[in-house]
Design a protein around this motif. Structure first.
Motif, PDB file in Angstrom:
ATOM      1  N   ASP A 213      61.612-119.171  34.422  1.00  0.00           N
ATOM      2  CA  ASP A 213      61.726-117.731  34.214  1.00  0.00           C
ATOM      3  C   ASP A 213      60.759-117.336  33.109  1.00  0.00           C
ATOM      4  O   ASP A 213      60.739-117.958  32.041  1.00  0.00           O
ATOM      5  CB  ASP A 213      63.157-117.350  33.812  1.00  0.00           C
ATOM      6  CG  ASP A 213      64.146-117.518  34.950  1.00  0.00           C
ATOM      7  OD1 ASP A 213      64.178-116.637  35.824  1.00  0.00           O
ATOM      8  OD2 ASP A 213      64.863-118.545  34.967  1.00  0.00           O
ATOM      9  N   LEU A 214      59.959-116.309  33.367  1.00  0.00           N
ATOM     10  CA  LEU A 214      58.985-115.824  32.401  1.00  0.00           C
ATOM     11  C   LEU A 214      59.391-114.434  31.919  1.00  0.00           C
ATOM     12  O   LEU A 214      59.800-113.590  32.712  1.00  0.00           O
ATOM     13  CB  LEU A 214      57.597-115.764  33.029  1.00  0.00           C
ATOM     14  CG  LEU A 214      57.032-117.088  33.557  1.00  0.00           C
ATOM     15  CD1 LEU A 214      55.686-116.845  34.235  1.00  0.00           C
ATOM     16  CD2 LEU A 214      56.891-118.113  32.430  1.00  0.00           C
ATOM     17  N   ILE A 215      59.249-114.230  30.596  1.00  0.00           N
ATOM     18  CA  ILE A 215      59.578-112.939  30.002  1.00  0.00           C
ATOM     19  C   ILE A 215      58.312-112.335  29.416  1.00  0.00           C
ATOM     20  O   ILE A 215      57.541-113.015  28.734  1.00  0.00           O
ATOM     21  CB  ILE A 215      60.633-113.094  28.875  1.00  0.00           C
ATOM     22  CG1 ILE A 215      61.944-113.645  29.438  1.00  0.00           C
ATOM     23  CG2 ILE A 215      60.876-111.762  28.168  1.00  0.00           C
ATOM     24  CD1 ILE A 215      62.966-113.985  28.366  1.00  0.00           C
ATOM     25  N   ILE A 216      58.099-111.047  29.683  1.00  0.00           N
ATOM     26  CA  ILE A 216      57.010-110.316  29.043  1.00  0.00           C
ATOM     27  C   ILE A 216      57.545-109.000  28.507  1.00  0.00           C
ATOM     28  O   ILE A 216      58.390-108.349  29.142  1.00  0.00           O
ATOM     29  CB  ILE A 216      55.837-110.070  30.021  1.00  0.00           C
ATOM     30  CG1 ILE A 216      54.655-109.450  29.283  1.00  0.00           C
ATOM     31  CG2 ILE A 216      56.265-109.222  31.214  1.00  0.00           C
ATOM     32  CD1 ILE A 216      53.345-109.473  30.047  1.00  0.00           C
ATOM     33  N   GLY A 217      57.078-108.628  27.316  1.00  0.00           N
ATOM     34  CA  GLY A 217      57.431-107.327  26.774  1.00  0.00           C
ATOM     35  C   GLY A 217      56.787-106.229  27.601  1.00  0.00           C
ATOM     36  O   GLY A 217      55.613-106.323  27.981  1.00  0.00           O
ATOM     37  N   GLN A 218      57.540-105.204  27.909  1.00  0.00           N
ATOM     38  CA  GLN A 218      57.038-104.117  28.754  1.00  0.00           C
ATOM     39  C   GLN A 218      55.730-103.545  28.213  1.00  0.00           C
ATOM     40  O   GLN A 218      54.829-103.188  28.992  1.00  0.00           O
ATOM     41  CB  GLN A 218      58.094-103.012  28.830  1.00  0.00           C
ATOM     42  CG  GLN A 218      57.721-101.848  29.715  1.00  0.00           C
ATOM     43  CD  GLN A 218      58.774-100.749  29.694  1.00  0.00           C
ATOM     44  OE1 GLN A 218      59.573-100.676  28.762  1.00  0.00           O
ATOM     45  NE2 GLN A 218      58.775 -99.911  30.708  1.00  0.00           N
ATOM     46  N   LEU A 219      55.582-103.484  26.892  1.00  0.00           N
ATOM     47  CA  LEU A 219      54.394-102.880  26.291  1.00  0.00           C
ATOM     48  C   LEU A 219      53.157-103.752  26.420  1.00  0.00           C
ATOM     49  O   LEU A 219      52.041-103.275  26.183  1.00  0.00           O
ATOM     50  CB  LEU A 219      54.657-102.577  24.809  1.00  0.00           C
ATOM     51  CG  LEU A 219      55.859-101.682  24.499  1.00  0.00           C
ATOM     52  CD1 LEU A 219      55.994-101.477  23.001  1.00  0.00           C
ATOM     53  CD2 LEU A 219      55.741-100.340  25.227  1.00  0.00           C
ATOM     54  N   ASN A 220      53.329-105.028  26.790  1.00  0.00           N
ATOM     55  CA  ASN A 220      52.194-105.954  26.838  1.00  0.00           C
ATOM     56  C   ASN A 220      51.701-106.251  28.245  1.00  0.00           C
ATOM     57  O   ASN A 220      50.779-107.049  28.414  1.00  0.00           O
ATOM     58  CB  ASN A 220      52.561-107.277  26.146  1.00  0.00           C
ATOM     59  CG  ASN A 220      52.562-107.151  24.643  1.00  0.00           C
ATOM     60  OD1 ASN A 220      52.009-106.208  24.093  1.00  0.00           O
ATOM     61  ND2 ASN A 220      53.191-108.095  23.969  1.00  0.00           N
ATOM     62  N   ARG A 221      52.269-105.636  29.242  1.00  0.00           N
ATOM     63  CA  ARG A 221      51.843-105.883  30.623  1.00  0.00           C
ATOM     64  C   ARG A 221      50.350-105.628  30.785  1.00  0.00           C
ATOM     65  O   ARG A 221      49.861-104.516  30.574  1.00  0.00           O
ATOM     66  CB  ARG A 221      52.602-104.973  31.581  1.00  0.00           C
ATOM     67  CG  ARG A 221      53.986-105.436  31.947  1.00  0.00           C
ATOM     68  CD  ARG A 221      53.920-106.430  33.096  1.00  0.00           C
ATOM     69  NE  ARG A 221      55.212-106.601  33.756  1.00  0.00           N
ATOM     70  CZ  ARG A 221      55.418-107.382  34.795  1.00  0.00           C
ATOM     71  NH1 ARG A 221      54.413-108.078  35.298  1.00  0.00           N
ATOM     72  NH2 ARG A 221      56.603-107.493  35.340  1.00  0.00           N
ATOM     73  N   GLY A 222      49.595-106.680  31.124  1.00  0.00           N
ATOM     74  CA  GLY A 222      48.182-106.535  31.437  1.00  0.00           C
ATOM     75  C   GLY A 222      47.268-106.223  30.278  1.00  0.00           C
ATOM     76  O   GLY A 222      46.100-105.887  30.481  1.00  0.00           O
ATOM     77  N   THR A 223      47.765-106.309  29.036  1.00  0.00           N
ATOM     78  CA  THR A 223      46.957-105.944  27.878  1.00  0.00           C
ATOM     79  C   THR A 223      46.614-107.175  27.052  1.00  0.00           C
ATOM     80  O   THR A 223      47.366-108.156  27.013  1.00  0.00           O
ATOM     81  CB  THR A 223      47.702-104.933  26.980  1.00  0.00           C
ATOM     82  OG1 THR A 223      48.899-105.534  26.459  1.00  0.00           O
ATOM     83  CG2 THR A 223      48.085-103.688  27.773  1.00  0.00           C
TER      84      THR A 223
END
Length: 273
Positions: A213-223
């Motif tokens: 399972d991978l977690i990413i902060g919503q604000l960091n998507r693709g940045t």
């Protein structure tokens, strides 16, 4: 959940690591591997907020280079980190064992590398990073380390690597206890980023994980830098894990354990397999 014990475990090169265990130390649970500029204390609020019925125990690794753990030693590398985590997991097997590995950032890569070598039921990685990450700042970090200018080291990691604003850094500096903690945690930074960028790119990651399972902060998507490094890691997952589930931490970036520990704990509870 309260901390119940702290264990000290000898590792290679005459160093050692400590592990803070929350909850029932005899029950299998979640093993947390922090990243750079972070230690076991930084993750205490997340560990306290985790639900006992989801994770009966939480073992937070205080990686070498952080008091009260031992020094990095001259032979330090990513291999060192994987071997240290192996020692921790072997020791925990004598207690309740581990149901899952959870790593943040640099710690996320350590967890995924470990799951490429030994069977792990579940790996959860929050914005794991891989090379090239922070390579452009290594010379400046080396100069700051040689001068023991830890204020400069904190500025470099926040401005040149993480991409935070000057105003953000000044807000950090205004909080004297927090700034002193960051200065202390910047000590191993150059060696850690050097080890990350010196490692040969892995052919695959987490080949022996039962679930990823991978977690990413919503604000960091693709940045840049965390979202793009996250995407690089996804591309290196073992073929069987190529479609590992991705979960967003709403309204957050890279520092969910500091800025939203309760929300991060709630997400971890939902991922208990």
């Amino acid at each position: 959940m309260e901390r119940t014990i702290q264990k000290r475990m000898p590792v290679g090169g005459g160093s050692w690591v400590t592990v803070d265990v929350y909850g029932d130390p005899d029950a299998p649970g979640l093993v947390v591997v922090p990243g750079v500029m972070s230690d076991a204390y930084s993750w205490s609020r997340v560990a306290v907020a985790v639900a006992v019925d989801a994770w009966p125990s939480v073992a937070v690794v205080n990686r070498r280079g952080r008091t009260p753990s031992g020094p990095l030693t001259g032979s330090y590398s990513m291999r060192t980190e994987v071997e240290d985590l192996g020692v921790v997991l072997d020791e925990l097997d004598e207690l309740g064992g581990a149901r899952a590995l959870f790593g943040w950032s640099y710690g996320g890569l350590i967890a995924l590398l470990s799951a490429d070598e030994r069977p792990v039921r579940q790996v959860i990685a929050y914005e794991p990073v891989m090379a090239p990450f922070g390579r452009h700042a290594l010379l400046d970090l080396a100069a700051a380390e040689e001068a023991a200018d830890w204020d400069r080291s904190v500025e470099i990691v926040n401005r040149r690597i993480s991409g935070f604003s000057a105003a953000h850094v000044e807000e950090l500096r205004a909080d004297r206890p927090a700034w002193e903690a960051l200065r202390r945690l910047s000590g191993p930074l150059r060696a850690e980023l050097g080890a990350l960028n010196a490692m040969r790119p892995p052919e695959a990651l987490a080949r022996r994980a039962g679930q990823v399972d991978l977690i990413i902060g919503q604000l960091n998507r693709g940045t840049d830098p965390y979202g793009t490094s996250f995407d690089d890691v996804r591309r290196h997952l073992a073929p069987a894990e190529a479609h590992a589930e991705v979960h967003e931490l709403a309204g957050q970036g890279h520092l969910g354990h500091i800025e939203a520990p309760t929300e991060l704990a709630r997400l971890l509870n939902s991922l208990a397999a």
